[in-house]
Structures are given as C-alpha cells and as structure tokens.
Design a protein around this motif. Structure first.
Motif, mmCIF file in Angstrom:
data_model
loop_
_atom_site.group_PDB
_atom_site.id
_atom_site.type_symbol
_atom_site.label_atom_id
_atom_site.label_comp_id
_atom_site.label_asym_id
_atom_site.label_seq_id
_atom_site.Cartn_x
_atom_site.Cartn_y
_atom_site.Cartn_z
ATOM 1 N N LYS A 185 -29.603 -8.256 -24.436
ATOM 2 C CA LYS A 185 -28.688 -7.305 -25.112
ATOM 3 C C LYS A 185 -27.706 -6.752 -24.088
ATOM 4 C CE LYS A 185 -30.777 -3.959 -27.772
ATOM 5 N NZ LYS A 185 -31.724 -3.132 -28.354
ATOM 6 N N ILE A 186 -26.411 -7.010 -24.288
ATOM 7 C CA ILE A 186 -25.388 -6.445 -23.383
ATOM 8 C C ILE A 186 -24.414 -5.591 -24.196
ATOM 9 C CG2 ILE A 186 -24.046 -8.636 -23.451
ATOM 10 C CD1 ILE A 186 -23.042 -7.870 -20.619
ATOM 11 N N GLY A 187 -24.174 -4.380 -23.714
ATOM 12 C CA GLY A 187 -23.285 -3.461 -24.427
ATOM 13 C C GLY A 187 -22.131 -2.980 -23.560
ATOM 14 N N TYR A 188 -21.022 -2.617 -24.215
ATOM 15 C CA TYR A 188 -19.880 -2.024 -23.515
ATOM 16 C C TYR A 188 -19.023 -1.238 -24.504
ATOM 17 C CZ TYR A 188 -18.291 -6.696 -24.999
ATOM 18 O OH TYR A 188 -18.055 -7.841 -25.711
ATOM 19 N N ALA A 189 -18.044 -0.500 -23.977
ATOM 20 C CA ALA A 189 -17.359 0.519 -24.791
ATOM 21 C C ALA A 189 -16.253 -0.020 -25.699
ATOM 22 C CB ALA A 189 -16.761 1.579 -23.870
ATOM 23 N N THR A 190 -15.554 -1.057 -25.240
ATOM 24 C CA THR A 190 -14.356 -1.481 -25.968
ATOM 25 C C THR A 190 -14.612 -2.786 -26.741
ATOM 26 O OG1 THR A 190 -13.604 -2.420 -23.882
ATOM 27 C CG2 THR A 190 -12.720 -0.263 -24.455
ATOM 28 N N LYS A 243 -14.499 -6.795 -28.239
ATOM 29 C CA LYS A 243 -14.858 -8.090 -27.640
ATOM 30 C C LYS A 243 -13.627 -8.762 -27.022
ATOM 31 C CE LYS A 243 -17.944 -11.792 -27.940
ATOM 32 N NZ LYS A 243 -18.166 -12.901 -28.848
ATOM 33 N N GLU A 244 -12.434 -8.431 -27.531
ATOM 34 C CA GLU A 244 -11.192 -9.040 -27.021
ATOM 35 C C GLU A 244 -10.676 -8.309 -25.786
ATOM 36 O OE1 GLU A 244 -11.517 -7.955 -30.316
ATOM 37 O OE2 GLU A 244 -12.266 -9.968 -30.778
ATOM 38 N N VAL A 270 -13.933 -9.698 -22.282
ATOM 39 C CA VAL A 270 -13.606 -10.929 -21.543
ATOM 40 C C VAL A 270 -14.608 -11.116 -20.404
ATOM 41 C CG1 VAL A 270 -11.876 -11.977 -20.016
ATOM 42 C CG2 VAL A 270 -11.162 -10.962 -22.203
ATOM 43 N N GLY A 271 -14.832 -10.070 -19.619
ATOM 44 C CA GLY A 271 -15.778 -10.159 -18.495
ATOM 45 C C GLY A 271 -17.193 -10.442 -18.985
ATOM 46 N N SER A 272 -17.613 -9.739 -20.013
ATOM 47 C CA SER A 272 -18.987 -9.907 -20.506
ATOM 48 C C SER A 272 -19.191 -11.308 -21.070
ATOM 49 C CB SER A 272 -19.291 -8.855 -21.578
ATOM 50 O OG SER A 272 -19.118 -7.568 -21.023
ATOM 51 N N GLN A 326 -24.011 -9.772 -27.753
ATOM 52 C CA GLN A 326 -23.065 -8.758 -27.264
ATOM 53 C C GLN A 326 -22.898 -7.617 -28.273
ATOM 54 O OE1 GLN A 326 -19.495 -9.843 -25.186
ATOM 55 N NE2 GLN A 326 -20.055 -12.011 -25.185
ATOM 56 N N PHE A 327 -22.847 -6.406 -27.753
ATOM 57 C CA PHE A 327 -22.627 -5.211 -28.577
ATOM 58 C C PHE A 327 -21.388 -4.491 -28.059
ATOM 59 C CE2 PHE A 327 -27.077 -6.232 -28.948
ATOM 60 C CZ PHE A 327 -27.374 -6.014 -30.290
ATOM 61 N N PRO A 328 -20.197 -4.902 -28.509
ATOM 62 C CA PRO A 328 -18.961 -4.247 -28.055
ATOM 63 C C PRO A 328 -18.756 -2.908 -28.762
ATOM 64 C CG PRO A 328 -18.460 -6.125 -29.506
ATOM 65 C CD PRO A 328 -19.958 -5.992 -29.455
ATOM 66 N N SER A 329 -17.622 -2.284 -28.486
ATOM 67 C CA SER A 329 -17.136 -1.102 -29.223
ATOM 68 C C SER A 329 -18.162 0.028 -29.317
ATOM 69 C CB SER A 329 -16.691 -1.513 -30.630
ATOM 70 O OG SER A 329 -15.729 -2.543 -30.554
ATOM 71 N N SER A 330 -18.869 0.289 -28.219
ATOM 72 C CA SER A 330 -19.828 1.406 -28.149
ATOM 73 C C SER A 330 -20.916 1.340 -29.221
ATOM 74 C CB SER A 330 -19.095 2.763 -28.250
ATOM 75 O OG SER A 330 -18.060 2.858 -27.320
#
Ligand code: PAF
Length: 326
Positions: A30-35, A37-38, A43-45, A64-68
């Motif tokens: 499970k990988i998450g980030y704030a913004t 997927k584009e 891009v990095g993830s 992937q879990f984008p957008s917080s």
C-alpha cells in the motif's frame, strides 16, 4: 484404494510448495500520497511501483492511494511507522516531528535553486539525514521532490513581504516554516492538506503556499486569484517504507527497492521541472493573475530574525555547510 507412491507424495509436496511460493508472490504494497496519480507524486510513485514489480518478477506489486485517500501526510507517516501502511511519498512538512534532523532542510531561502537543492540532497548532507530515520522507526529509501513553494491568495499580488503582511495563510504543520513566515507578517494557519481546498473555498484562510505541481494538480486556480512566484522555500520529499515491510525483504530485494526509489526520485524531479516550465502558463489560462517578479532581497532581509533562531537550533556552521554547496 490407491496407495500413495513415493513419487506421488513428492509431486504433492512440490505442488504445495509451489502454491506457498505463489502466495508469497502476491504481496501487495500500500503506497499513499497527497496529490493525484497524474501529479509529480503519482509519476514518482508509479516509477517506483513499476521498477519493484519488474525487479522482483511480480512478487511485489503496489496498490496506489493518491489524493490523500489514506489521510494527511502526518497520518500517513504515522501509519508507516506503525506498519499499517507500507509506503508513503511525502513532503518533509511533518517529517521533522518524527526525525528532527530533517528540519534543517525546511529553512526558507536556504537553497538558491533546484540544482543546489538536489546536489545537497544527493550529497553527503542529504544522505546522512536519510541514515537518521531507522532509529525513529521509519526507513527512508530516497529523496523525491515537491518543489519550490510559491504563495497564492485571494486578496492581492505579493511582490514584497509588506504585501503578504496580514494575510491568513494555510501552512504545513511545520514550525521552521511558520517561524519564517511570521517574519513576512503572514498569519500562519497550520492545517492538514486534505482540508485546504474547502478552507480556501469558504474563505477560512486567504491563501496558501505550495509548489506549481501541487497548485496545478489540486486545481487551486478554481479558488485562488493571485499567484506570486516567491519560491520562498524548497520543499523536499521522501519515499518512506515501514520497517515492518522492509524487515521482511531479503538483501537482494532491499537493493531492488532502494534502486527503484532512486529512479522514482529522478522521475518525480523531471515532472516538477516540466510543471514549472509549462504550468504557469496553464494557471494563467485558468484565470490566475501571476506575479513573476518578486523582491527576493526584501524577503531575505525580513527573514533575518528567524535565521538567528535557526542558527541557534541547527548551528550556524551546519546552515553554512548547506549554503556553501556548489
Ligand atoms: O502543502 C502540503 O501539505 C504539501 O506540499 C502537499 C501538498 C501535501 C504535498 O506534499
């Protein structure tokens, strides 16, 4: 009844072992980030995930879990530390609360430009900071990047600190930033990023500050009129992995993950470059009024009292060591 022969028992065992190996092959990270997927973080993830999947022949895959979707950055770092989330690609914003040695790279106007910042992160100073994470229960795989932060607001153009004075601005939950921004006369309002769009829409705060890739990806042009290219602080980012996940990897896989994270950092920086080159025109098209020339010298002058505090906290020689990297 059929008597089991030696070869049928052996076949059965081989199949069972194969199934066990097959089950291990399906580890989902499970990988998450704030913004989105584009965005730069996406891009990095994605590069990280593709490289890990390729390098381990599909034994490890990401979800992937984008957008917080997994919460604000502080919550995600906590989850990585606890082991309920495998990875996060996060700005350093809240990281100093976990690993204090990171705070020094959050000092405003510390880095001259992207070349300078990236050289420091990739050199001994940045690599020494990464080495501080394990003792705090987090593994830092590599530096990625958020970008130089710029101010947006709904009241006026910002050329000099006096223009920023009195504005209620959302900041990250980062004391180093807040101490600096107060010297510009800003009223810093720390807030988790997922709450920000609503706060700007409702006018709870007048403005915010973030790099161009974030302003684009988060569609802040819909809720902010003025953008000033203040570049007042570099915002580094990190790919962090939970020790719970990391400790299950063998040495060869650890190497694959680390190399994948380095490639992620390169791709994320390239996306930041592309957004810096093309994004400002896009934001103008979207209706933002962009102030391109700001009085950097006046901002630096205003910061002097904060720098006295930074020197006390981090050591003037350590700050100079970073400034002196060419
Ligand atoms: O403003 C922030 O909190 C950060 O810059 C963000 C948008 C979460 C990206 O790291």
């Amino acid at each position: 009844f059929l008597k089991p022969t030696l070869s049928s028992v052996a076949l059965g065992m081989t199949l069972a072992m194969g199934l066990t190996a097959g089950a291990a092959a399906q580890t989902i990270l499970k990988i998450g980030y704030a913004t989105t997927k584009e965005s730069h973080y996406g891009v990095g993830s994605t590069v990280f995930c593709d490289e890990v999947e390729k390098g381990t022949q599909g034994r490890y895959k990401c979800q992937q879990f984008p957008s917080s979707q997994l919460g604000g950055e502080r919550e995600q770092i906590e989850a990585v530390q606890l082991g309920t989330q495998d990875l996060t690609n996060t700005s350093t914003g809240p990281v100093g609360n976990f690993v204090p040695e990171v705070k020094i790279v959050d000092i405003p106007f510390l880095f001259r430009d992207y070349d300078h910042a990236r050289k420091v992160m990739d050199g001994p100073i940045g690599q020494d900071i990464l080495a501080k994470f394990p003792s705090k229960g987090i593994i830092a795989l590599a530096w990625t990047e958020n970008g130089f932060r710029h101010m947006t607001n709904n009241k006026r153009d910002i050329v000099k600190p006096a223009d920023a004075a009195g504005l209620k601005m959302r900041t990250m939950e980062n004391k180093v930033h807040m101490d600096g921004y107060r010297t510009f006369g800003i009223l810093p309002t720390p807030m988790a990023f997922p709450e920000l769009f609503g706060a700007l829409q409702q006018g709870t705060v007048d403005g915010q500050e973030n790099p161009i890739p974030v302003i684009l990806a988060s569609k802040f042009s819909q809720v902010q009129k003025h953008l000033s290219l203040t570049g007042h602080v570099y915002s580094p980012a990190l790919l962090l992995i939970s020790p719970k996940t990391w400790n299950k990897l063998n040495d060869a896989d650890k190497k694959i993950f680390t190399e994948a994270a380095k490639k992620a950092g390169i791709a994320q920086r390239k996306k930041v470059n592309d957004d810096e080159s093309n994004g400002i025109a896009q934001l103008e098209k979207d209706g933002m009024k962009v102030t391109k020339v700001v009085d950097g010298a006046a901002f630096r002058e205003a910061l002097k009292p904060a720098y006295a505090g930074y020197a006390k906290e981090f050591g003037a020689d350590n700050i100079k060591k970073i400034q002196d990297v060419r």
